[in-house]
Design an enzyme around this catalytic site. Structure first.
Site, PDB file in Angstrom:
ATOM      1  N   SER A   1      48.356  33.157  49.409  1.00  0.00           N
ATOM      2  CA  SER A   1      47.725  34.235  50.185  1.00  0.00           C
ATOM      3  C   SER A   1      48.426  34.410  51.527  1.00  0.00           C
ATOM      4  O   SER A   1      48.670  35.532  51.982  1.00  0.00           O
ATOM      5  CB  SER A   1      46.254  33.901  50.447  1.00  0.00           C
ATOM      6  OG  SER A   1      45.441  34.202  49.347  1.00  0.00           O
TER       7      SER A   1
ATOM      8  N   ASP B   1      40.704  42.225  51.542  1.00  0.00           N
ATOM      9  CA  ASP B   1      40.352  40.815  51.538  1.00  0.00           C
ATOM     10  C   ASP B   1      38.856  40.648  51.718  1.00  0.00           C
ATOM     11  O   ASP B   1      38.090  41.563  51.492  1.00  0.00           O
ATOM     12  CB  ASP B   1      41.117  40.116  52.672  1.00  0.00           C
ATOM     13  CG  ASP B   1      41.473  38.691  52.326  1.00  0.00           C
ATOM     14  OD1 ASP B   1      40.578  37.846  52.396  1.00  0.00           O
ATOM     15  OD2 ASP B   1      42.639  38.414  51.983  1.00  0.00           O
TER      16      ASP B   1
ATOM     17  N   HIS C   1      38.587  33.519  54.736  1.00  0.00           N
ATOM     18  CA  HIS C   1      39.865  33.953  54.170  1.00  0.00           C
ATOM     19  C   HIS C   1      40.374  35.228  54.823  1.00  0.00           C
ATOM     20  O   HIS C   1      41.535  35.301  55.247  1.00  0.00           O
ATOM     21  CB  HIS C   1      39.733  34.149  52.666  1.00  0.00           C
ATOM     22  CG  HIS C   1      41.047  34.327  51.958  1.00  0.00           C
ATOM     23  ND1 HIS C   1      41.694  35.540  51.876  1.00  0.00           N
ATOM     24  CD2 HIS C   1      41.841  33.440  51.319  1.00  0.00           C
ATOM     25  CE1 HIS C   1      42.816  35.400  51.199  1.00  0.00           C
ATOM     26  NE2 HIS C   1      42.940  34.129  50.847  1.00  0.00           N
TER      27      HIS C   1
END
Length: 474
Positions: free
Chosen positions: A365, A182, A212
């Site tokens: 996600s 990520d 994120h």
């Protein structure tokens, strides 16, 4: 204080690298330049067979699919640095970086095309060289998140829907290693203290934590104010995504480095909350990881009902997860299709943010992240399970949603952590019938990817133009 925990597999030394440096797409800062369309549906040139291509996001212009004027090629691993550079010059290329990728049993090089020449023509010429096994564009990937609407109780509904409180009385992910590919993770966040066991920056960047990656790690392992799906798991934080216009992006070459590192360092699970086009080399690396008994989980994508299958979720070796909201409805942005294995919460979630903060986020996600954590609970309960057996446990214990039986929206249904953990101790031996279904033939791409910060230094042997590339990246 948290007690020490052992990996199921001992750490392995990273594969040797020939070189690495920053050029377009090799570091996060290099991603936000205009991109041209190259390769179409036949982006990979492989001796004996062709690979596929596709767009990164259904809503993006087709031209955002690849890094301009770059190729990724499998080259003869016996080539020295000088010979690899000579190979590049023979075909009017500059070698940006190259590394041995153990998962593929090959050295993969990243090359820049010199001059104004067709990528298709250069690809064919390079592929015809005796020292080259395959050639393809350097595809782009993107993370799968979006702004939350704030229309639900973000702190509680996901844990309740997944039956996590009861499941955590039986397992919490102890002694399980989970790689998160990520953007940068804030390992110092109170929710993640003593959870990140190792970090690797596949971009070779020096960027700090990002929203994120921190949020994904929190959905998996938060354990203070919030509760992730596997609060005692060991996380390998791999940064593969850097800042680009409109979000965070990565490329084929960086994803390959990330997968290779994850498997070499004992990951039993790999979370891939990103999406992109069908990619021959990444697809082979995914299949090779699964063959080594690594469970791979990916976000279905946020391109909505009309999107073709996105990758790596549509790869048959991957558990593809679609997203639901607090009412067990499919998120409007969630991808769907015959490759969807199951669904999990992805809307309006309260997650950790860098610098000890919290924020609301949405996207498939997070659906994938929750399921990756549930896999860690299952493997704590029964470490001997193979990926096909883990898939069967998740789908056979899922809570049916939508049309009775399996469907293209929710797959087998909503993930149920408690039922999966209870089923793990009596899992039968895998059979051929349990193999995942083949992905749809149509291959378009929605970009969604993940990355993590790293302590490992960038590869030490630079290519001939590495210094110039670094200056250009700055």
């Amino acid at each position: 204080m948290r007690r020490d925990r052992a990996c199921r597999r001992p750490p392995v030394r990273p594969a040797p690298r020939i070189s690495a440096s920053c050029d377009d797409g090799d570091r996060g800062q290099c991603f936000d330049r205009p991109v041209a369309v190259h390769g179409g549906g036949k982006g990979a040139v492989r001796k004996g067979r062709a690979g596929g291509g596709g767009s990164m996001r259904a809503q993006d212009a087709a031209g955002t699919r690849t890094v301009p004027n770059q190729l990724v090629a499998e080259i003869d691993g016996a080539l020295t640095e000088a010979e690899a550079d000579a190979l590049a010059r023979r075909h009017g290329l500059r070698r940006i970086a190259s590394q041995n990728i153990a998962l593929l049993g090959a050295t993969v090089g990243l090359f820049r095309i010199s001059g104004n020449r067709s990528v298709e023509v250069v690809s064919r010429e390079l592929a015809s060289d005796a020292g080259v096994r395959s050639v393809q564009p350097n595809y782009r990937y993107a993370l799968q998140d979006q702004k939350a609407s704030g229309g639900s109780d973000p702190a509680q509904y996901a844990q309740t829907q997944l039956h996590l409180p009861a499941a955590h009385k039986l397992a919490r992910g102890m002694n399980v290693t989970l790689a998160v590919i990520d953007s940068g993770v804030d390992a110092a966040h109170p929710e993640l203290a003593n959870t990140v066991a190792d970090t690797f920056d596949a971009l070779g960047s020096k960027d700090g934590p990002q929203a994120h990656g921190t949020a994904i790690a929190g959905a998996i392992a938060a354990r203070v104010r919030l509760t992730g799906s596997a609060p005692e798991v060991r996380i390998l934080a791999i940064r593969a995504f850097g800042a680009v216009a409109g979000g965070a992006g990565s490329t084929s070459y960086v994803i390959l480095r990330s997968l290779d590192y994850a498997v070499a360092h004992g990951a039993q699970i790999v979370n891939m909350s990103f999406a992109g086009p069908r990619d021959a080399l990444v697809g082979r690396a995914v299949a090779a990881a699964a063959a080594r008994d690594v469970v791979l989980v990916a976000a279905a994508g946020n391109a909505g009902a009309t999107s073709p299958p996105l990758y790596p979720a549509a790869n048959p070796a991957v558990i593809a997860v679609s997203g639901t909201d607090a009412g067990d409805r499919l998120m409007a942005v969630s991808n769907r299709g015959s490759h969807i294995a199951l669904a999990a919460p992805g809307a309006d979630l309260l997650v950790p943010a860098p610098d000890g903060k919290y924020q609301l986020m949405s996207g498939t996600s997070f659906s994938a992240a929750f399921v990756s954590g549930i896999v860690a609970l299952v493997l704590e309960r029964n470490p001997a399970l193979k990926p096909v057996e883990v898939r069967r446990i998740l789908t056979s214990t899922a809570r049916d949603l939508g049309t009775p039986g399996r469907d293209d929206l929710f797959g087998a249904g909503a993930a149920d952590a408690l039922a999966a953990v209870m089923a793990a101790t009596s899992a039968p031996v895998a059979s051929a019938a349990d193999k995942p279904s083949q992905p749809a033939q149509q291959a378009d791409g929605n970009n969604t990817s993940v990355s993590r910060t790293s302590n490992e230094p960038a590869p030490s042997i630079a290519s001939e133009d590495s210094a110039a590339n670094r200056r250009a990246a700055q």
